[in-house]
Design a protein around this motif. Structure first.
Motif, PDB file in Angstrom:
ATOM      1  N   VAL A   1      70.242  -8.896  54.580  1.00  0.00           N
ATOM      2  CA  VAL A   1      69.859  -9.516  53.308  1.00  0.00           C
ATOM      3  C   VAL A   1      70.899 -10.537  52.866  1.00  0.00           C
ATOM      4  O   VAL A   1      70.554 -11.611  52.360  1.00  0.00           O
ATOM      5  N   PHE A   2      72.167 -10.228  53.061  1.00  0.00           N
ATOM      6  CA  PHE A   2      73.210 -11.162  52.637  1.00  0.00           C
ATOM      7  C   PHE A   2      73.114 -12.474  53.400  1.00  0.00           C
ATOM      8  O   PHE A   2      73.313 -13.552  52.831  1.00  0.00           O
ATOM      9  N   ASN A   3      72.807 -12.402  54.691  1.00  0.00           N
ATOM     10  CA  ASN A   3      72.669 -13.627  55.480  1.00  0.00           C
ATOM     11  C   ASN A   3      71.487 -14.463  54.999  1.00  0.00           C
ATOM     12  O   ASN A   3      71.563 -15.697  54.944  1.00  0.00           O
ATOM     13  N   ILE A   4      70.386 -13.791  54.640  1.00  0.00           N
ATOM     14  CA  ILE A   4      69.225 -14.511  54.098  1.00  0.00           C
ATOM     15  C   ILE A   4      69.609 -15.198  52.784  1.00  0.00           C
ATOM     16  O   ILE A   4      69.262 -16.368  52.556  1.00  0.00           O
ATOM     17  N   PHE A   5      70.331 -14.483  51.945  1.00  0.00           N
ATOM     18  CA  PHE A   5      70.780 -15.053  50.670  1.00  0.00           C
ATOM     19  C   PHE A   5      71.685 -16.257  50.905  1.00  0.00           C
ATOM     20  O   PHE A   5      71.547 -17.305  50.248  1.00  0.00           O
ATOM     21  N   LEU A   6      72.597 -16.132  51.859  1.00  0.00           N
ATOM     22  CA  LEU A   6      73.545 -17.209  52.144  1.00  0.00           C
ATOM     23  C   LEU A   6      72.818 -18.477  52.591  1.00  0.00           C
ATOM     24  O   LEU A   6      73.095 -19.584  52.099  1.00  0.00           O
ATOM     25  N   ILE A   7      71.880 -18.320  53.506  1.00  0.00           N
ATOM     26  CA  ILE A   7      71.155 -19.481  54.016  1.00  0.00           C
ATOM     27  C   ILE A   7      70.227 -20.050  52.955  1.00  0.00           C
ATOM     28  O   ILE A   7      70.088 -21.276  52.830  1.00  0.00           O
ATOM     29  N   ARG A   8      69.596 -19.190  52.178  1.00  0.00           N
ATOM     30  CA  ARG A   8      68.715 -19.679  51.095  1.00  0.00           C
ATOM     31  C   ARG A   8      69.505 -20.520  50.099  1.00  0.00           C
ATOM     32  O   ARG A   8      69.060 -21.599  49.696  1.00  0.00           O
ATOM     33  N   GLN A   9      70.695 -20.028  49.713  1.00  0.00           N
ATOM     34  CA  GLN A   9      71.499 -20.766  48.750  1.00  0.00           C
ATOM     35  C   GLN A   9      71.951 -22.107  49.319  1.00  0.00           C
ATOM     36  O   GLN A   9      72.012 -23.105  48.609  1.00  0.00           O
ATOM     37  N   PHE A  10      72.256 -22.146  50.597  1.00  0.00           N
ATOM     38  CA  PHE A  10      72.655 -23.399  51.227  1.00  0.00           C
ATOM     39  C   PHE A  10      71.477 -24.372  51.245  1.00  0.00           C
ATOM     40  O   PHE A  10      71.635 -25.569  50.983  1.00  0.00           O
ATOM     41  N   MET A  11      70.282 -23.869  51.559  1.00  0.00           N
ATOM     42  CA  MET A  11      69.099 -24.730  51.593  1.00  0.00           C
ATOM     43  C   MET A  11      68.744 -25.260  50.209  1.00  0.00           C
ATOM     44  O   MET A  11      68.180 -26.353  50.085  1.00  0.00           O
ATOM     45  N   GLN A  12      69.092 -24.495  49.176  1.00  0.00           N
ATOM     46  CA  GLN A  12      68.809 -24.950  47.821  1.00  0.00           C
ATOM     47  C   GLN A  12      69.548 -26.235  47.494  1.00  0.00           C
ATOM     48  O   GLN A  12      69.131 -27.011  46.632  1.00  0.00           O
ATOM     49  N   GLY A  13      70.670 -26.478  48.190  1.00  0.00           N
ATOM     50  CA  GLY A  13      71.428 -27.700  47.952  1.00  0.00           C
ATOM     51  C   GLY A  13      70.883 -28.909  48.678  1.00  0.00           C
ATOM     52  O   GLY A  13      71.374 -30.020  48.477  1.00  0.00           O
ATOM     53  N   ILE A  14      69.885 -28.721  49.534  1.00  0.00           N
ATOM     54  CA  ILE A  14      69.257 -29.843  50.234  1.00  0.00           C
ATOM     55  C   ILE A  14      68.126 -30.387  49.365  1.00  0.00           C
ATOM     56  O   ILE A  14      67.215 -29.640  48.995  1.00  0.00           O
ATOM     57  N   PRO A  15      68.163 -31.654  49.007  1.00  0.00           N
ATOM     58  CA  PRO A  15      67.119 -32.214  48.120  1.00  0.00           C
ATOM     59  C   PRO A  15      65.715 -31.992  48.677  1.00  0.00           C
ATOM     60  O   PRO A  15      65.456 -32.226  49.858  1.00  0.00           O
ATOM     61  N   LYS A  16      64.806 -31.526  47.820  1.00  0.00           N
ATOM     62  CA  LYS A  16      63.428 -31.277  48.245  1.00  0.00           C
ATOM     63  C   LYS A  16      62.658 -32.575  48.478  1.00  0.00           C
ATOM     64  O   LYS A  16      61.549 -32.552  49.018  1.00  0.00           O
ATOM     65  N   GLU A  17      63.247 -33.698  48.065  1.00  0.00           N
ATOM     66  CA  GLU A  17      62.607 -34.986  48.343  1.00  0.00           C
ATOM     67  C   GLU A  17      62.502 -35.239  49.842  1.00  0.00           C
ATOM     68  O   GLU A  17      61.588 -35.932  50.297  1.00  0.00           O
ATOM     69  N   PHE A  18      63.426 -34.667  50.613  1.00  0.00           N
ATOM     70  CA  PHE A  18      63.350 -34.792  52.065  1.00  0.00           C
ATOM     71  C   PHE A  18      62.064 -34.176  52.594  1.00  0.00           C
ATOM     72  O   PHE A  18      61.373 -34.748  53.432  1.00  0.00           O
ATOM     73  N   ASP A  19      61.731 -33.000  52.063  1.00  0.00           N
ATOM     74  CA  ASP A  19      60.504 -32.310  52.481  1.00  0.00           C
ATOM     75  C   ASP A  19      59.267 -33.131  52.127  1.00  0.00           C
ATOM     76  O   ASP A  19      58.341 -33.279  52.928  1.00  0.00           O
ATOM     77  N   GLU A  20      59.281 -33.646  50.891  1.00  0.00           N
ATOM     78  CA  GLU A  20      58.116 -34.397  50.422  1.00  0.00           C
ATOM     79  C   GLU A  20      57.905 -35.659  51.252  1.00  0.00           C
ATOM     80  O   GLU A  20      56.764 -36.014  51.587  1.00  0.00           O
ATOM     81  N   SER A  21      58.991 -36.321  51.600  1.00  0.00           N
ATOM     82  CA  SER A  21      58.864 -37.525  52.432  1.00  0.00           C
ATOM     83  C   SER A  21      58.306 -37.173  53.809  1.00  0.00           C
ATOM     84  O   SER A  21      57.474 -37.904  54.365  1.00  0.00           O
ATOM     85  N   ALA A  22      58.759 -36.035  54.353  1.00  0.00           N
ATOM     86  CA  ALA A  22      58.269 -35.620  55.667  1.00  0.00           C
ATOM     87  C   ALA A  22      56.789 -35.242  55.600  1.00  0.00           C
ATOM     88  O   ALA A  22      56.024 -35.533  56.532  1.00  0.00           O
TER      89      ALA A  22
END
Length: 278
Positions: free
Chosen positions: A152-173
């Protein structure tokens, strides 16, 4: 100016003290591994061996049929590498789901997962063993690999890191017609490489050093990992110090080498909030 200089001196002294506390036992183990058992028993307080010997390594790695350290070393390598790969696959996909995808109950499920971290791991030992026994995995590599695959801690760690990636990247893709899997593999995965390195390092080290769980699910000497197996290097009536310390030194070699090759990425990944600039 004087206060800053004093604080630096105090910090340096503290760090040197910590280095001393951590390094001295390792140096003692390394030097003692080249002593004979008779030398240890008769000259316990001498720093350097009277006669340097390498027979301890020959005995530990190849000369002890009741404690096959070389086989244990290979078992640990297979288990730790397999678990690390499995963890990276599962937690990166899970982190992507909880961070970027929208589905009913997403946040509630994630909160529930985080709540499970409040329970000590020892609580799960009996039910987890019953599951492993029912599946017929006792004395099987799967018993040591699968249970720790979705930390669970690893999932939390990666989720928090992904939260810092702008979601505009996803929308453009998505505008370009990319699917979720394409966005994950081609866009997100390269960006989260720093945190994946940290997860891989922690997972491999934890798996390699795990003692309690492998001691429960392995009773076949040939299939044991090296950490629980080292207890068999003790004599029946007295501790064989030379062989025990030699085995311990052999056991720490992979994690030490791993840290040497990954410390650059590890230090870069400590700032998990950096995400992606711009």
């Amino acid at each position: 100016m004087v206060k800053k200089r004093i604080s630096k001196i105090v910090a340096v002294i503290f760090l040197l003290l910590m280095v001393f506390i951590w390094v001295v036992p390792v140096l003692y183990t390394m030097i003692t591994s080249f002593k004979s058992e008779a030398d240890i028993q008769t000259n316990a307080f001498t720093i350097l061996p009277i006669n340097w010997v390498i027979g301890n390594y020959q005995d530990v790695l190849f000369g002890n049929t009741s404690a096959p350290v070389a086989k244990w070393f290979l078992n640990s390598l297979i288990i730790s590498v397999s678990q690390t790969v499995l963890v990276l696959v599962i937690v990166s996909l899970a982190g992507y789901g909880y961070s970027r995808m929208k589905f009913k109950g997403r946040d509630a499920i994630f909160v529930f997962l985080m709540a499970t971290m409040m329970f000590p791991a020892v609580v799960n030992l009996i039910p987890l063993y019953k599951i492993i026994d029912t599946l017929g995995w006792v004395n099987n590599y799967l018993a040591a690999i699968v249970p720790g695959a979705a930390g669970v801690f690893n999932i939390f760690l990666i989720r928090q890191f992904m939260q810092g990636i702008p979601k505009e990247f996803d929308e453009s893709a998505r505008v370009d017609g990319a699917s979720d899997f394409q966005i994950f593999f081609k866009l997100i995965l390269p960006l989260i490489r720093p945190v994946l390195t940290v997860v891989a390092l922690f997972t491999f080290t934890a798996s390699w050093n795990d003692f309690l769980w492998p001691s429960i699910v392995f009773n076949d000497v040939e299939k044991m990992p090296i950490t629980p197996g080292l207890q068999l290097l003790q004599g029946m009536y007295a501790l064989d110090v030379a062989h025990a310390l030699t085995g311990a030194l052999v056991a720490i070699v992979p994690t030490f080498i791993l840290y040497l090759f990954t410390q650059k990425y590890f230090m870069e990944s400590l700032s998990l909030s950096s995400g992606v600039k711009g």
